[in-house]
Design an enzyme around this catalytic site. Structure first.
Site, PDB file in Angstrom:
ATOM      1  N   LYS A 232      -0.427   4.824   4.667  1.00 39.96           N
ATOM      2  CA  LYS A 232      -1.267   3.849   5.380  1.00 39.96           C
ATOM      3  C   LYS A 232      -0.725   3.618   6.784  1.00 39.96           C
ATOM      4  O   LYS A 232       0.478   3.446   6.965  1.00 39.96           O
ATOM      5  CB  LYS A 232      -1.334   2.544   4.591  1.00 39.96           C
TER       6      LYS A 232
ATOM      7  N   HIS B 208       0.841  -1.199   0.000  1.00 39.92           N
ATOM      8  CA  HIS B 208       0.000   0.000   0.000  1.00 39.92           C
ATOM      9  C   HIS B 208       0.880   1.255   0.000  1.00 39.92           C
ATOM     10  O   HIS B 208       2.070   1.186   0.305  1.00 39.92           O
ATOM     11  CB  HIS B 208      -0.906   0.046   1.233  1.00 39.92           C
TER      12      HIS B 208
END
Ligand code: NAD
Length: 280
Positions: free
Chosen positions: A173, A169
């Site tokens: 995040k 990600h």
């Protein structure tokens, strides 16, 4: 039936903007292909935390579309007056508090927030028992719902293959492994009829010894602007099967969340998954 009046919580965030666009796109329309229990949806309010830059801005302009005449507010209680549903991609504490409000008001509560603790999940389940119509998923895309079902089947069929789940990600995040990686881990564990909590290896570092048979391993990568890449690897003797999902745009999550809200409007209070929404 009247249009579903939706509150977008976390409106100032990455998913908040996508959710505003998704709700606006479906205003007055039934979702294509959805088993909808309301006739389309309308943006009733958009909310974020006090002090965030989005407060006071028009929700549509903030999300990069036309003005919607709904200013992003920091007053959740006022935002919920007259609402039917909350689409909530915020943070664990905020989602628990919202679930409790949804229970009191009998609202649909779509929870995309990840990183919830066991205590958070228990509080959300309690809210669902006492009046909220909750759909909670670590990933609201239709492709991921299908992939999770494939993972469950593969894990059952290849019962002695090692399962590893790899995710990447963007660098903003804050939780790991991702909610989606855990969702895929739960699917694999269900296929093996084992508990994920007691069979997962979330981190490896140093002299770990050989891999323990029957465990489900996780590996986390972070960097750049990656929306979400997930791979489930089933490794056996002399072969590997990889089941992959690449999210290219947050629209897939926002559309799934909107679809879940329309579906949940016709359900009894309870805690539901995307499998329930999609009839999988
Ligand atoms: P983000 O940080 O860009 O946005 C979160 C927003 O929530 C922020 O604007 C923040 O100010 C707001 N917020 C926090 N507490 C709040 C409160 N008490 N009241 C109102 N607003 C509050 O993060 P993001 O990338 O949009 O992701 C949000 C969450 O959604 C994360 O948990 C992420 O992992 C998850 N997510 C889930 C899916 C899915 O399909 N389930 C997909 C993508 C992201």
């Amino acid at each position: 039936m009247a249009a579903l009046k939706v509150v977008v919580a976390g409106a100032g965030g990455r998913m908040g903007a996508a959710n505003i666009r998704a709700v606006a796109a479906q205003a007055g329309l039934s979702l294509h292909g959805a088993v909808a229990n309301a006739s389309g949806m309308t943006l009733h309010a958009a909310v974020d935390r006090p002090g965030t830059a989005a407060i006071g801005q028009d929700a549509g302009l903030f999300a990069g579309i036309e003005a919607l005449g709904v200013k992003i507010t920091d007053d959740m209680d006022v935002a919920l007056v007259g609402a039917d549903a909350i689409i909530d991609f915020t943070a664990p504490g905020a989602s628990v508090a919202l679930a409790q409000k949804a229970a009191l008001l009998g609202l649909v509560h779509i929870i995309g927030t990840t990183g919830c603790s066991e205590a958070d999940d228990a509080a959300i389940a309690e809210a669902a028992r006492t009046g909220a119509r909750v759909v909670k998923s670590g990933n609201f895309s239709m492709g991921m719902a299908v992939l999770a079902n494939l993972v469950q089947k593969a894990a059952a069929a290849l019962a002695d293959y090692d399962i590893e789940i790899l995710e990447m990600h963007h660098n903003k995040k804050v939780d790991a492994p991702s909610g989606t990686a855990l969702l895929l881990g739960e699917a694999a564990a269900a296929g093996r009829k084992i508990g994920l909590k007691t069979h997962s290896v979330r981190v490896r570092d140093g002299h770990t010894g050989p891999r323990e048979a029957g465990t489900i391993g996780f590996a986390t990568l972070r960097g750049g602007t990656v929306v979400g890449d997930h791979s489930v690897i089933l490794a056996g003797p002399s072969e590997r099967i990889e089941l992959n999902h690449r999210a290219e745009d947050r629209t897939i999550f926002a559309n799934g969340a909107a679809r879940a809200a329309l579906w949940a409007a016709g359900q009894a209070p309870g805690l539901y998954s995307m499998n329930d929404v999609l009839g999988l």
